[in-house]
Scaffold this motif. Sequence first.
Motif, mmCIF file in Angstrom:
data_model
loop_
_atom_site.group_PDB
_atom_site.id
_atom_site.type_symbol
_atom_site.label_atom_id
_atom_site.label_comp_id
_atom_site.label_asym_id
_atom_site.label_seq_id
_atom_site.Cartn_x
_atom_site.Cartn_y
_atom_site.Cartn_z
ATOM 1 N N MET A 1 61.987 13.932 19.088
ATOM 2 C CA MET A 1 61.009 14.376 18.363
ATOM 3 C C MET A 1 60.401 15.840 18.661
ATOM 4 N N LYS A 2 60.033 16.552 17.799
ATOM 5 C CA LYS A 2 59.522 17.963 18.170
ATOM 6 C C LYS A 2 58.052 18.285 18.609
ATOM 7 N N LEU A 3 57.842 19.036 19.478
ATOM 8 C CA LEU A 3 56.411 19.308 19.977
ATOM 9 C C LEU A 3 55.486 19.346 18.912
ATOM 10 N N LYS A 4 55.835 20.083 17.611
ATOM 11 C CA LYS A 4 55.043 20.495 16.440
ATOM 12 C C LYS A 4 54.691 19.001 15.835
ATOM 13 N N GLU A 5 55.446 17.957 16.109
ATOM 14 C CA GLU A 5 55.127 16.365 15.560
ATOM 15 C C GLU A 5 53.963 15.713 16.119
ATOM 16 N N ILE A 6 53.895 16.133 17.375
ATOM 17 C CA ILE A 6 52.731 15.401 17.991
ATOM 18 C C ILE A 6 51.436 16.237 18.533
ATOM 19 N N PHE A 116 56.519 18.056 30.857
ATOM 20 C CA PHE A 116 57.810 18.332 29.821
ATOM 21 C C PHE A 116 58.073 19.895 29.788
ATOM 22 N N LEU A 117 56.961 20.676 29.766
ATOM 23 C CA LEU A 117 57.151 22.059 29.542
ATOM 24 C C LEU A 117 57.577 22.501 31.009
ATOM 25 N N SER A 118 57.325 21.836 31.992
ATOM 26 C CA SER A 118 57.681 22.477 33.301
ATOM 27 C C SER A 118 59.085 21.824 33.758
ATOM 28 N N SER A 119 59.707 21.240 33.060
ATOM 29 C CA SER A 119 60.966 20.375 33.487
ATOM 30 C C SER A 119 62.218 21.240 32.999
ATOM 31 N N LYS A 120 63.348 20.974 33.774
ATOM 32 C CA LYS A 120 64.478 21.923 33.398
ATOM 33 C C LYS A 120 64.981 21.374 32.071
ATOM 34 N N TYR A 121 64.331 20.274 31.600
ATOM 35 C CA TYR A 121 65.010 19.833 30.236
ATOM 36 C C TYR A 121 64.493 20.985 29.023
ATOM 37 N N ALA A 122 63.019 21.068 29.201
ATOM 38 C CA ALA A 122 62.500 22.170 28.388
ATOM 39 C C ALA A 122 63.010 23.518 28.742
ATOM 40 N N TRP A 123 62.956 24.140 29.915
ATOM 41 C CA TRP A 123 63.582 25.279 30.200
ATOM 42 C C TRP A 123 65.125 25.536 29.697
ATOM 43 N N ASN A 124 65.811 24.417 29.768
ATOM 44 C CA ASN A 124 67.223 24.875 29.215
ATOM 45 C C ASN A 124 67.230 24.915 27.560
ATOM 46 N N LEU A 146 60.334 22.879 20.510
ATOM 47 C CA LEU A 146 61.212 22.195 21.497
ATOM 48 C C LEU A 146 61.116 20.915 21.215
ATOM 49 N N GLU A 147 62.487 20.297 21.689
ATOM 50 C CA GLU A 147 62.616 18.488 21.416
ATOM 51 C C GLU A 147 62.262 17.880 22.639
ATOM 52 N N ILE A 148 61.384 16.885 22.384
ATOM 53 C CA ILE A 148 60.954 15.993 23.549
ATOM 54 C C ILE A 148 61.568 14.610 23.244
ATOM 55 N N PRO A 149 62.184 14.045 24.279
ATOM 56 C CA PRO A 149 63.107 13.084 24.011
ATOM 57 C C PRO A 149 61.817 11.668 24.103
ATOM 58 N N GLU A 150 62.145 10.574 23.369
ATOM 59 C CA GLU A 150 61.316 9.588 23.201
ATOM 60 C C GLU A 150 61.064 8.857 24.516
ATOM 61 N N PHE A 151 59.723 8.441 24.700
ATOM 62 C CA PHE A 151 59.518 7.622 25.940
ATOM 63 C C PHE A 151 58.524 6.430 25.531
ATOM 64 N N SER A 152 58.547 5.353 26.148
ATOM 65 C CA SER A 152 57.610 4.331 25.944
ATOM 66 C C SER A 152 56.196 4.749 26.363
ATOM 67 N N GLU A 153 55.037 4.045 25.941
ATOM 68 C CA GLU A 153 53.747 4.489 26.372
ATOM 69 C C GLU A 153 53.668 4.302 27.829
ATOM 70 N N PRO A 154 54.166 3.268 28.325
ATOM 71 C CA PRO A 154 53.922 3.049 29.914
ATOM 72 C C PRO A 154 54.551 4.078 30.665
ATOM 73 N N GLU A 155 55.842 4.678 30.076
ATOM 74 C CA GLU A 155 56.552 5.739 30.796
ATOM 75 C C GLU A 155 55.759 6.850 30.494
ATOM 76 N N ILE A 156 55.387 7.164 29.440
ATOM 77 C CA ILE A 156 54.165 8.402 29.230
ATOM 78 C C ILE A 156 53.192 8.539 30.165
ATOM 79 N N LYS A 157 52.319 7.455 30.378
ATOM 80 C CA LYS A 157 51.402 7.452 31.166
ATOM 81 C C LYS A 157 51.752 7.472 32.315
ATOM 82 N N ARG A 158 52.793 6.984 33.137
ATOM 83 C CA ARG A 158 53.235 7.023 34.408
ATOM 84 C C ARG A 158 53.815 8.591 34.660
ATOM 85 N N ILE A 159 54.403 9.229 33.798
ATOM 86 C CA ILE A 159 54.726 10.811 33.875
ATOM 87 C C ILE A 159 53.265 11.374 33.914
ATOM 88 N N SER A 160 52.433 11.217 33.055
ATOM 89 C CA SER A 160 51.173 11.978 32.839
ATOM 90 C C SER A 160 50.420 11.827 34.034
#
Length: 195
Positions: A1-6, A116-124, A146-160
Amino acid sequence: MKLKEITDDIITGVLTRRVVYDGENNDPSLQEGKILVPKAINDGLIDHSLLQKVKLNREVKEKFYTKMGDVIMKLSTPYDSCTIDREEDEGLIVPSFSVIIRGIDGKYNPYFIMAFLSSKYAWNQIERLRSGRVMTILSNESVAELEIPEFSEPEIKRISDRYKNYLKFKRLSSEIMELEKERNDVLFFSKEASV
């Protein structure tokens, strides 16, 4: 999913030379403002001592001012970002060297976007966007793609939550270091006075 989609909006900041009065600054009729210059954004935090205080010769559209929940990203290297999560961070003018990521989908939040923006994934991805270009400045269109990988809601909360705690720790550490420096200054100057 792209950043513009969320997100609702990804806006490049205002061209400051169009709105900043560059004559004598003692005209009381001119509105004042603070510009969130890129150097004031450092590793997820805003350094208020580096904000640029200016007089404005024309009105700045509301969309160019920081609002609670925004993520601001520098469009030039090192592509740092920050979130507007405190009252004192609201109402700053975002210049054209940065992009405002606004209206983030409820499933996500500013801290997840910053992680996400500070991750190596985004930097690549950013490096691939820049490859072959002389200019190191990104466009808001590039950021939107920028393409963001899919995460479950609990994973998003944990990362946040982890990223929010990291920023809180960093902010507190900076305050402690500044207080320690001030303490040492007082100690050394007091000794000088007694000599």
